[in-house]
Design a protein around this motif. Sequence first.
Motif, PDB file in Angstrom:
ATOM      1  N   ALA A  37     -35.089 -14.189 -43.789  1.00  0.00           N
ATOM      2  CA  ALA A  37     -36.310 -14.815 -43.558  1.00  0.00           C
ATOM      3  C   ALA A  37     -36.027 -16.283 -43.788  1.00  0.00           C
ATOM      4  O   ALA A  37     -36.239 -17.350 -43.425  1.00  0.00           O
ATOM      5  N   LEU A  91     -33.729 -17.870 -41.177  1.00  0.00           N
ATOM      6  CA  LEU A  91     -34.652 -18.019 -39.895  1.00  0.00           C
ATOM      7  C   LEU A  91     -35.350 -19.379 -40.381  1.00  0.00           C
ATOM      8  O   LEU A  91     -35.631 -20.272 -39.405  1.00  0.00           O
ATOM      9  N   MET A  97     -44.899 -21.540 -40.008  1.00  0.00           N
ATOM     10  CA  MET A  97     -44.171 -20.537 -39.957  1.00  0.00           C
ATOM     11  C   MET A  97     -42.979 -20.614 -40.981  1.00  0.00           C
ATOM     12  O   MET A  97     -42.626 -19.664 -41.545  1.00  0.00           O
ATOM     13  N   LEU A 130     -42.034 -18.172 -43.992  1.00  0.00           N
ATOM     14  CA  LEU A 130     -40.547 -17.577 -44.046  1.00  0.00           C
ATOM     15  C   LEU A 130     -39.948 -18.027 -45.387  1.00  0.00           C
ATOM     16  O   LEU A 130     -39.604 -16.773 -46.263  1.00  0.00           O
ATOM     17  N   LEU A 156     -41.639 -15.721 -47.919  1.00  0.00           N
ATOM     18  CA  LEU A 156     -41.119 -14.122 -47.815  1.00  0.00           C
ATOM     19  C   LEU A 156     -39.770 -14.291 -48.683  1.00  0.00           C
ATOM     20  O   LEU A 156     -39.603 -13.313 -49.540  1.00  0.00           O
ATOM     21  N   LEU A 186     -39.136  -9.712 -37.367  1.00  0.00           N
ATOM     22  CA  LEU A 186     -39.607 -11.123 -38.115  1.00  0.00           C
ATOM     23  C   LEU A 186     -39.307 -12.096 -37.209  1.00  0.00           C
ATOM     24  O   LEU A 186     -40.019 -12.910 -36.877  1.00  0.00           O
ATOM     25  N   THR A 187     -37.999 -12.131 -36.388  1.00  0.00           N
ATOM     26  CA  THR A 187     -37.565 -13.136 -35.399  1.00  0.00           C
ATOM     27  C   THR A 187     -38.794 -13.139 -34.311  1.00  0.00           C
ATOM     28  O   THR A 187     -39.323 -14.240 -33.868  1.00  0.00           O
ATOM     29  N   VAL A 222     -42.148 -14.611 -35.099  1.00  0.00           N
ATOM     30  CA  VAL A 222     -42.111 -16.097 -35.361  1.00  0.00           C
ATOM     31  C   VAL A 222     -41.976 -16.762 -34.060  1.00  0.00           C
ATOM     32  O   VAL A 222     -42.788 -17.860 -33.645  1.00  0.00           O
ATOM     33  N   LEU A 276     -44.634 -19.299 -32.002  1.00  0.00           N
ATOM     34  CA  LEU A 276     -44.163 -20.678 -31.538  1.00  0.00           C
ATOM     35  C   LEU A 276     -44.745 -20.676 -29.949  1.00  0.00           C
ATOM     36  O   LEU A 276     -45.161 -21.556 -29.492  1.00  0.00           O
ATOM     37  N   VAL A 327     -33.098 -20.605 -31.601  1.00  0.00           N
ATOM     38  CA  VAL A 327     -33.487 -20.503 -33.032  1.00  0.00           C
ATOM     39  C   VAL A 327     -33.067 -19.073 -33.545  1.00  0.00           C
ATOM     40  O   VAL A 327     -32.316 -18.974 -34.535  1.00  0.00           O
ATOM     41  N   VAL A 330     -29.384 -18.960 -33.971  1.00  0.00           N
ATOM     42  CA  VAL A 330     -28.594 -19.610 -35.022  1.00  0.00           C
ATOM     43  C   VAL A 330     -29.028 -18.583 -36.372  1.00  0.00           C
ATOM     44  O   VAL A 330     -28.256 -18.596 -37.274  1.00  0.00           O
ATOM     45  N   ALA A 331     -30.326 -18.196 -36.427  1.00  0.00           N
ATOM     46  CA  ALA A 331     -30.484 -17.365 -37.416  1.00  0.00           C
ATOM     47  C   ALA A 331     -29.736 -16.185 -37.431  1.00  0.00           C
ATOM     48  O   ALA A 331     -29.159 -16.103 -38.731  1.00  0.00           O
ATOM     49  N   PHE A 332     -29.579 -15.492 -36.312  1.00  0.00           N
ATOM     50  CA  PHE A 332     -28.515 -14.286 -36.821  1.00  0.00           C
ATOM     51  C   PHE A 332     -27.195 -14.520 -36.881  1.00  0.00           C
ATOM     52  O   PHE A 332     -26.403 -13.975 -37.795  1.00  0.00           O
TER      53      PHE A 332
END
Lengths: 658, 357
Positions: free
Chosen positions: A9, A12, A44, A48, A51, B11-12, B15, B19, B99, B102-104
């Motif tokens: 989280a 992210l 958000m 996050l 979390l 979760l992704t 989000v 958006l 997004v 980048v996160a993963f």
Amino acid sequence: MIIELGHFAFVLAFALALAQTVAGFAFWQRGGAASHFVQQAAIMQFVLVGLAFAALVQAFMVSDFSVRLVYEHSHSIQPTLYKFTSVWGNHEGSMLLFVLTLALFGAGLAAFSRNLPDDLRTLVLSTQGLMVAAFSAFVLFTSNPFWRADPAPMDGTELNPILQDIGLAIHPPLLYLGYVGFSICFSFAVAALISGRIDAAWARWVRPWTLASWAFLTLGIAMGSYWAYYELGWGGWWFWDPVENASFMPWLAGTAMLHSAIVMEKRNALKIWTVFLAIITFSLSLLGTFLVRSGILTSVHSFASDPTRGTVILAMLAAFVGGAFLLFALRASALRSGGLFAPISREGALILNNLFLSAATAGVLVGTLYPLVLEALTGARITVGAPFFDVTFGALMVPLLLLIPFGPFLAWKRSDLVAVTQRLIGAIVATLVVTIIVFALMGFPVSLAPIGLGIGFWVMFGAIAEIADKGAIGRASLAQNWSRLKGLPRSVWSTAIAHFGVGVTVIGIVCATAFQTEIVTSMRQGESVEIAGYTVHYDGERLVEGPNYMAEQGAFRVTTPWNTTRGITSERRVYAVSRMPTTEAGINTYGFTQMYIQFGERFGAEGRVVRLWYKPYVLLIWLGSLIMAGAGFLSLTDRRMRIGAPQSARRKQSEPAQ
Amino acid sequence: MHLLWLFAALLTLTVLAALYFAMRRPVMAEDGDAPTRAFLRSQLEGIEEDLRIGRISDTEAVAARAELAREVMRFEREKKHEAAKGSVRLPMLVALPLVALVAFGTYFAIGRADLPAQPLAARDFAADQTHVSIAEAVAQVEARLVETPNDVRGWRALAPVYMQMGRYPEAANAFRRILALDPPDAETETDLAEALIMVNDGMADDDVIALLRSAADRDPMHVRSRFYLAGELTRREDYDEAAALWQYLLDIAVGTEPWVATARSGLAAAQAGTTGGSLAEPTPDATQEVMIRGMVEGLAARLYDEGGSAAEWMQLVRSRLVIDGADAARDDLQRGLAELAPEDRIALEAFAQELGL
């Protein structure tokens, strides 16, 4: 899995902050979709990071030592509250709290900013997003609280025993709300410089955020000071320690900004200066973070820090502050100057206020950085101690305090000092009478203390005089007084209350400094000591077992001059895991006065070194701060802070009557 | 750990969906200048209010209104807010998968998806015990200490285990590290002295005496160091000082401590030596016994007072079995089981079973 989900989280949130920054800066003029995107992203992000923070809290609560941070800063036998506060009682966790607070303010702005123009809001949120992204990256790649330990250790090392106190639950979160809250003002300043829109409306929009941050910072500093006072066992409440200065400088600059923004809002003047202060204030917050976290300073705040992190923070500090000042240099000259005013006017008084506060900030900054710079350049180690700060800061504060009561009475643009002095005549007489009485009660000593008290009374009576004057007390009937007082805007009340709080704090400082009595002695069981009319009787010591410490506890009985007796205990603890000793001062409170006992080392076969302080009216120091912060929050509820909100029906009805 | 990826993906998606729908929210025909107008209106109200409560006079109010009017006129002239210029929805839509990427990507690089949570309550220490022998555990800690030689906790964990395993030189080294890393205290100094005595086959050299003296000086209530010191001084026939020490020990004793009897006999032996009496010439055996007893009682006193590790309790139970027999050992065992944390208790129980207690 919760830990790793929390980690994810957070990652992210970092990615989202990057997107928010890029999208915001690229499309800030377009409104519409970009504006909605940036707003939603800010909200958000907070969810996050929240979390992630919750996951870390969970890991601490269940003592999951497969998380390195939990292993390093918690222990299975720690009481539950301290397992919880251990989350931020360390570098990594507190940086996560820092980011959480950044995101909180971003989300707050996104949620409560219907009254802001789209482009300004988008720019503010983009700047805020940039900071979230930068600090998240710092946390993720250099100070990651989610780093794991494999195999998991059997049990943790413990939280620094000095931090095992309720204070850790209160002081850091409040301080961060203040410290980091100024980031929003910084973002507003950057947004103003980019969009070129710096006017009275901007000052109005930024004011609630400044007020809230300032009030939280006031609380945070006051609570930190009280915590140090009772925990460190030195009996002092302010040490001019670099770490304290680091939090005090943003407060001074923030206080200056609070006042200059009024001029900007009311008179469209001091605009460049206010924007400059907004940048300076948060820069000082960042400087404080750098000083505390880089390991340059050693204190209870530095935790285990390593120089690499310090360098990274320094680079970020340079980038943010340098970038903002570059922008400032490029754009400030293009700003239109504002309304004109005579030197003797409300504007003039507020400028004086700003001059003194900025000079005080500079003084504290020099005193804090000079030893560091000197050591870096010549290798010489010096300390700049309390005498420097007392003289420098004191000399600047005295005239400022003397001027405070005049400010609210002065009219905008041009004013008449003689007329204002006449309206303050009641406060002047009251101050003189009370001061002379105090002086006489003390037996006319050769001391500055009565003058200090006089200044405190002057500020307090000045604040009362302002309310009395606005309420036409003595000039109209009681009923009229009452209706006028009821009709005063909350901002008027909060100004007076905050200034009153300053006076209360001044009196506390003067009393605690000038009239405190300190005795260091050795006592055997059954012996008594006289201090300032109080008799302290030593009943003996015993071993006490706490949840995770053993303590030698000294029991005392204090008999007051009016013959009441109360027990008091003071401890020397040794914590089981870290084997670290701490002292727990014993404090009895009598009104605003405190008796403070520190139980020292053994002296001879049966004796103990005991330090006793009699601290008259010491609580006023923090009470005054609480009053100031309370006034800040009261001001937040002022009607004019909520522009755009529909007016109450009652007020609409009353208008035709005028 | 598939579950983690599932939740991460959910979760992704949540989000990104939030958006996406925020972007699709209809752009109301918003007037970009409304906030400023609202502000100017509130400024006007502020002037009226100041006038009402007497903060400004009538003439000042007139001037202030005029000034505000000029502001309004300038605002109307400079107004530069225009309607949104074209849609930016497309580039913004591209941002959404980025997004996620980048996160993963970042998480993949720094996360530990393979590691499950290990809350303390859920950890099975008994299972750990059967899997890992003491020797393996020691080897693990040793390996870790090679990397972090300044981790005093590691040394603290190892030292008593070394003692118990009879690896006295290593134990002495470990205690030395603890003394170097942490502020020296009477306990550790005595521990080191104990280890050195074992290295020298029960003989104390001058270094050991110095250590014991330092420990005794550090803490006026420290029993174990004085016990060793008194025993050793008796053995060296330094009776005066030995007698004084035994006497001191008896003085600080409450009287119910298990080691009081030993101290009395030590005092008697030392006094006999002082008077030069042949009556009770302390045989080497006798002093040896005094010493051993001193060690055991000292250890017992410490464990009963302050608690200790499983290894230390094992050491006590075993010594007690040899000196005083099974009943006394069982008393110590019960006390140890009561004092220890659940995960350490298992080890002590297993040990007691081995001894047949």
